[in-house]
Design an enzyme around this catalytic site. Structure first.
Site, PDB file in Angstrom:
ATOM      1  N   SER A   9       0.968  -0.988   0.040  1.00  0.00           N
ATOM      2  CA  SER A   9      -0.104   0.174   0.143  1.00  0.00           C
ATOM      3  C   SER A   9       0.940   1.337  -0.056  1.00  0.00           C
ATOM      4  O   SER A   9       1.756   1.520   0.850  1.00  0.00           O
ATOM      5  CB  SER A   9      -0.731   0.111   1.194  1.00  0.00           C
ATOM      6  OG  SER A   9      -1.585   1.356   1.270  1.00  0.00           O
ATOM      7  N   HIS A  34      -1.145  -1.528  -4.311  1.00  0.00           N
ATOM      8  CA  HIS A  34      -2.193  -1.290  -3.402  1.00  0.00           C
ATOM      9  C   HIS A  34      -2.423   0.478  -3.337  1.00  0.00           C
ATOM     10  O   HIS A  34      -1.658   1.106  -2.753  1.00  0.00           O
ATOM     11  CB  HIS A  34      -2.164  -1.947  -1.957  1.00  0.00           C
ATOM     12  CG  HIS A  34      -3.694  -1.956  -1.408  1.00  0.00           C
ATOM     13  ND1 HIS A  34      -4.811  -2.901  -1.961  1.00  0.00           N
ATOM     14  CD2 HIS A  34      -4.202  -1.261  -0.637  1.00  0.00           C
ATOM     15  CE1 HIS A  34      -5.774  -2.440  -0.848  1.00  0.00           C
ATOM     16  NE2 HIS A  34      -5.440  -1.486  -0.263  1.00  0.00           N
ATOM     17  N   ASP A  36      -4.901   3.170  -1.845  1.00  0.00           N
ATOM     18  CA  ASP A  36      -5.990   3.338  -0.852  1.00  0.00           C
ATOM     19  C   ASP A  36      -6.674   4.800  -0.995  1.00  0.00           C
ATOM     20  O   ASP A  36      -6.081   5.865  -0.823  1.00  0.00           O
ATOM     21  CB  ASP A  36      -5.374   3.232   0.676  1.00  0.00           C
ATOM     22  CG  ASP A  36      -5.070   1.806   1.033  1.00  0.00           C
ATOM     23  OD1 ASP A  36      -6.134   0.917   0.953  1.00  0.00           O
ATOM     24  OD2 ASP A  36      -4.099   1.700   1.461  1.00  0.00           O
ATOM     25  N   MET A  38      -9.259   7.461   0.025  1.00  0.00           N
ATOM     26  CA  MET A  38     -10.167   7.622   0.974  1.00  0.00           C
ATOM     27  C   MET A  38     -10.880   9.083   0.801  1.00  0.00           C
ATOM     28  O   MET A  38     -10.103   9.850   0.363  1.00  0.00           O
ATOM     29  CB  MET A  38      -9.576   7.451   2.347  1.00  0.00           C
ATOM     30  CG  MET A  38      -8.795   6.126   2.658  1.00  0.00           C
ATOM     31  SD  MET A  38      -8.020   6.335   4.103  1.00  0.00           S
ATOM     32  CE  MET A  38      -7.147   4.698   4.129  1.00  0.00           C
ATOM     33  N   HIS A  67      -8.241   0.240  -4.026  1.00  0.00           N
ATOM     34  CA  HIS A  67      -9.303  -0.044  -2.799  1.00  0.00           C
ATOM     35  C   HIS A  67     -10.093   1.345  -2.525  1.00  0.00           C
ATOM     36  O   HIS A  67      -9.478   2.200  -2.203  1.00  0.00           O
ATOM     37  CB  HIS A  67      -8.397  -0.467  -1.592  1.00  0.00           C
ATOM     38  CG  HIS A  67      -9.359  -0.584  -0.358  1.00  0.00           C
ATOM     39  ND1 HIS A  67      -8.728  -0.789   0.939  1.00  0.00           N
ATOM     40  CD2 HIS A  67     -10.375  -0.815  -0.289  1.00  0.00           C
ATOM     41  CE1 HIS A  67      -9.692  -0.863   1.835  1.00  0.00           C
ATOM     42  NE2 HIS A  67     -10.902  -0.860   1.112  1.00  0.00           N
ATOM     43  N   MET A  69     -12.650   3.424  -0.699  1.00  0.00           N
ATOM     44  CA  MET A  69     -13.100   3.781   0.651  1.00  0.00           C
ATOM     45  C   MET A  69     -13.862   5.081   0.452  1.00  0.00           C
ATOM     46  O   MET A  69     -13.536   6.002   1.112  1.00  0.00           O
ATOM     47  CB  MET A  69     -12.325   3.575   1.873  1.00  0.00           C
ATOM     48  CG  MET A  69     -11.603   2.540   1.865  1.00  0.00           C
ATOM     49  SD  MET A  69     -10.291   2.396   2.999  1.00  0.00           S
ATOM     50  CE  MET A  69      -8.936   2.474   1.720  1.00  0.00           C
ATOM     51  N   MET A 138     -10.986  -6.962   5.301  1.00  0.00           N
ATOM     52  CA  MET A 138     -10.236  -6.042   6.148  1.00  0.00           C
ATOM     53  C   MET A 138      -9.673  -6.544   7.401  1.00  0.00           C
ATOM     54  O   MET A 138     -10.728  -7.015   8.164  1.00  0.00           O
ATOM     55  CB  MET A 138     -11.202  -4.777   6.332  1.00  0.00           C
ATOM     56  CG  MET A 138     -11.253  -3.928   5.064  1.00  0.00           C
ATOM     57  SD  MET A 138      -9.874  -3.397   4.321  1.00  0.00           S
ATOM     58  CE  MET A 138      -9.034  -2.419   5.560  1.00  0.00           C
ATOM     59  N   GLY A 143      -9.398   3.321   7.139  1.00  0.00           N
ATOM     60  CA  GLY A 143      -9.142   4.505   7.504  1.00  0.00           C
ATOM     61  C   GLY A 143      -7.811   5.011   7.567  1.00  0.00           C
ATOM     62  O   GLY A 143      -7.326   6.102   6.993  1.00  0.00           O
ATOM     63  N   PHE A 144      -7.021   4.075   8.138  1.00  0.00           N
ATOM     64  CA  PHE A 144      -5.419   4.727   8.505  1.00  0.00           C
ATOM     65  C   PHE A 144      -4.615   3.286   8.291  1.00  0.00           C
ATOM     66  O   PHE A 144      -4.918   2.246   8.728  1.00  0.00           O
ATOM     67  CB  PHE A 144      -5.278   5.127   9.972  1.00  0.00           C
ATOM     68  CG  PHE A 144      -6.036   6.431   9.980  1.00  0.00           C
ATOM     69  CD1 PHE A 144      -5.812   7.695   9.648  1.00  0.00           C
ATOM     70  CD2 PHE A 144      -7.585   6.309  10.540  1.00  0.00           C
ATOM     71  CE1 PHE A 144      -6.620   8.740   9.806  1.00  0.00           C
ATOM     72  CE2 PHE A 144      -8.478   7.298  10.647  1.00  0.00           C
ATOM     73  CZ  PHE A 144      -7.898   8.519  10.308  1.00  0.00           C
ATOM     74  N   GLY A 145      -3.200   3.783   7.862  1.00  0.00           N
ATOM     75  CA  GLY A 145      -2.376   2.736   7.977  1.00  0.00           C
ATOM     76  C   GLY A 145      -1.851   2.547   9.465  1.00  0.00           C
ATOM     77  O   GLY A 145      -2.084   3.342  10.338  1.00  0.00           O
ATOM     78  N   GLY A 146      -0.911   1.546   9.852  1.00  0.00           N
ATOM     79  CA  GLY A 146      -0.278   1.319  10.779  1.00  0.00           C
ATOM     80  C   GLY A 146      -0.998   0.936  11.817  1.00  0.00           C
ATOM     81  O   GLY A 146      -0.858   1.143  13.200  1.00  0.00           O
ATOM     82  N   ASP A 176      -6.197  -7.210   4.335  1.00  0.00           N
ATOM     83  CA  ASP A 176      -5.626  -5.534   4.269  1.00  0.00           C
ATOM     84  C   ASP A 176      -5.718  -5.124   5.736  1.00  0.00           C
ATOM     85  O   ASP A 176      -6.829  -4.773   6.257  1.00  0.00           O
ATOM     86  CB  ASP A 176      -6.743  -4.953   3.512  1.00  0.00           C
ATOM     87  CG  ASP A 176      -5.878  -3.624   3.125  1.00  0.00           C
ATOM     88  OD1 ASP A 176      -5.185  -3.352   3.715  1.00  0.00           O
ATOM     89  OD2 ASP A 176      -6.697  -2.799   2.547  1.00  0.00           O
ATOM     90  N   GLY A 177      -4.473  -4.924   6.016  1.00  0.00           N
ATOM     91  CA  GLY A 177      -4.641  -4.139   7.553  1.00  0.00           C
ATOM     92  C   GLY A 177      -3.679  -4.867   8.538  1.00  0.00           C
ATOM     93  O   GLY A 177      -3.948  -5.846   9.216  1.00  0.00           O
ATOM     94  N   GLY A 178      -2.682  -4.115   9.064  1.00  0.00           N
ATOM     95  CA  GLY A 178      -1.672  -4.784  10.118  1.00  0.00           C
ATOM     96  C   GLY A 178      -1.253  -5.928   9.807  1.00  0.00           C
ATOM     97  O   GLY A 178      -0.778  -6.735  10.779  1.00  0.00           O
ATOM     98  N   GLY A 198       1.370  -1.996   4.119  1.00  0.00           N
ATOM     99  CA  GLY A 198       1.853  -0.758   3.875  1.00  0.00           C
ATOM    100  C   GLY A 198       3.006  -0.591   4.825  1.00  0.00           C
ATOM    101  O   GLY A 198       4.222  -0.418   4.451  1.00  0.00           O
TER     102      GLY A 198
HETATM  103  C1  DX5 Z   1      -6.644   0.920   5.635  1.00  0.00           C
HETATM  104  C2  DX5 Z   1      -5.937   0.637   4.431  1.00  0.00           C
HETATM  105  C3  DX5 Z   1      -4.864  -0.406   4.328  1.00  0.00           C
HETATM  106  C4  DX5 Z   1      -3.824   0.087   5.213  1.00  0.00           C
HETATM  107  C5  DX5 Z   1      -2.465  -1.026   4.970  1.00  0.00           C
HETATM  108  O1  DX5 Z   1      -7.615   1.513   5.548  1.00  0.00           O
HETATM  109  O2  DX5 Z   1      -6.931  -0.011   3.485  1.00  0.00           O
HETATM  110  O3  DX5 Z   1      -4.409  -0.489   2.724  1.00  0.00           O
HETATM  111  O4  DX5 Z   1      -3.213   1.041   4.888  1.00  0.00           O
HETATM  112  O5  DX5 Z   1      -1.410  -0.480   5.935  1.00  0.00           O
HETATM  113  P1  DX5 Z   1      -0.824  -1.455   7.184  1.00  0.00           P
HETATM  114  O6  DX5 Z   1      -0.030  -2.226   6.446  1.00  0.00           O
HETATM  115  O7  DX5 Z   1       0.198  -0.149   7.585  1.00  0.00           O
HETATM  116  O8  DX5 Z   1      -1.837  -1.582   8.042  1.00  0.00           O
HETATM  117 ZN    ZN Z   2      -6.383  -0.704   1.459  1.00  0.00          ZN
END
Ligand code: DX5
Ligand code: ZN
Length: 219
Positions: A9, A34, A36, A38, A67, A69, A138, A143-146, A176-178, A198
């Site tokens: 991402s 990927h 994202d 938003m 993706h 959102m 998901m 909404g957010f990375g990390g 996707d996520g974490g 990401g």
């Molecule tokens: C969250 C995104 C993800 C996310 C992935 O809303 O869809 O793609 O940013 O990032 P990490 O790997 O940092 O969770």
């Molecule tokens: Zn995503």
């Protein structure tokens, strides 16, 4: 078993260098990119739209895994197709008529993905799985990375994989996520064949993208 693919991402990339960051991902062995998207409405964060995707298209031949959102999503689908998306993934909550939006994406000759939030059940899409190319599970609230991985979604992946095998369907299962070096194996064992990442891809091992992608693929 399908080969494991990594879809980094660019949410965790250096936004002032996005073109170069995409080149670095390609050199590091990414299978797709990927993106994202938003809107500050469907999710509380705002990122990028079609003009940026279009500008980035020239930096790689890798598929753009977009993706969305955003809500309402339907009227913007064409813009993302035109900008160079290869896979267009939408959330069921973001469209009035999921079946219609799926058909629309297919009519534009794009792969269609449907994304399920951690609390959204797979029942919502079990009747549509034969029309879907990819299910994006998901493992954080979008909404957010990390953010921290929510392990409960692994059961949902297992259920989905079971249905996929029983019906002999071919859709991809993307998570996707974490995702990190501890839970990647769990996700793959549960049935995911594409891992989005990401933070892990861009930040671990002093930003050694190749090493991070290789480690994420190994289980
Ligand atoms: C969250 C995104 C993800 C996310 C992935 O809303 O869809 O793609 O940013 O990032 P990490 O790997 O940092 O969770
Ligand atoms: Zn995503």
């Amino acid at each position: 078993m399908k080969k494991i693919q990594i879809s980094p991402s660019i949410l965790s990339a250096d936004f002032s260098q996005l073109g170069n960051e995409i080149k670095r991902l390609e050199e590091g062995g990414a299978d797709m990119i990927h993106v994202d998207v938003m809107d500050g409405h469907f999710v509380p964060n705002l990122t990028m739209g079609p003009p940026i995707i279009k500008a980035l298209r020239q930096y790689t031949q890798l598929p753009f895994d977009v993706h969305l959102m955003i809500s309402p999503v339907h009227k913007y689908i064409q813009d993302y197709a035109d900008a160079g998306a290869d896979i267009i993934t939408i959330h069921p909550e973001a469209t009035e008529d999921l079946k219609n939006s799926i058909q629309y994406i297919k009519s534009l000759n794009k792969k269609v993905g449907v994304s399920l939030n951690p609390k959204t059940e797979i029942d919502l899409i079990t009747g549509l799985l034969n029309q879907i190319d990819l299910v994006l599970i998901m493992s954080v609230n979008p909404g957010f990375g990390g953010q921290k991985f929510i392990p409960e979604v692994l059961d949902k992946i297992k259920k989905l994989k079971k249905i996929k095998d029983q019906r002999n369907l071919k859709f991809d299962i993307e998570i996707d996520g974490g995702i990190n070096f501890d839970n990647n194996k769990l996700a793959i064992e549960a049935g995911a064949n594409i891992l989005v990442s990401g933070t892990t891809v861009f930040k671990n091992n002093n930003g050694n993208i190749k090493k991070n992608i290789d480690l994420l693929k190994s289980s």
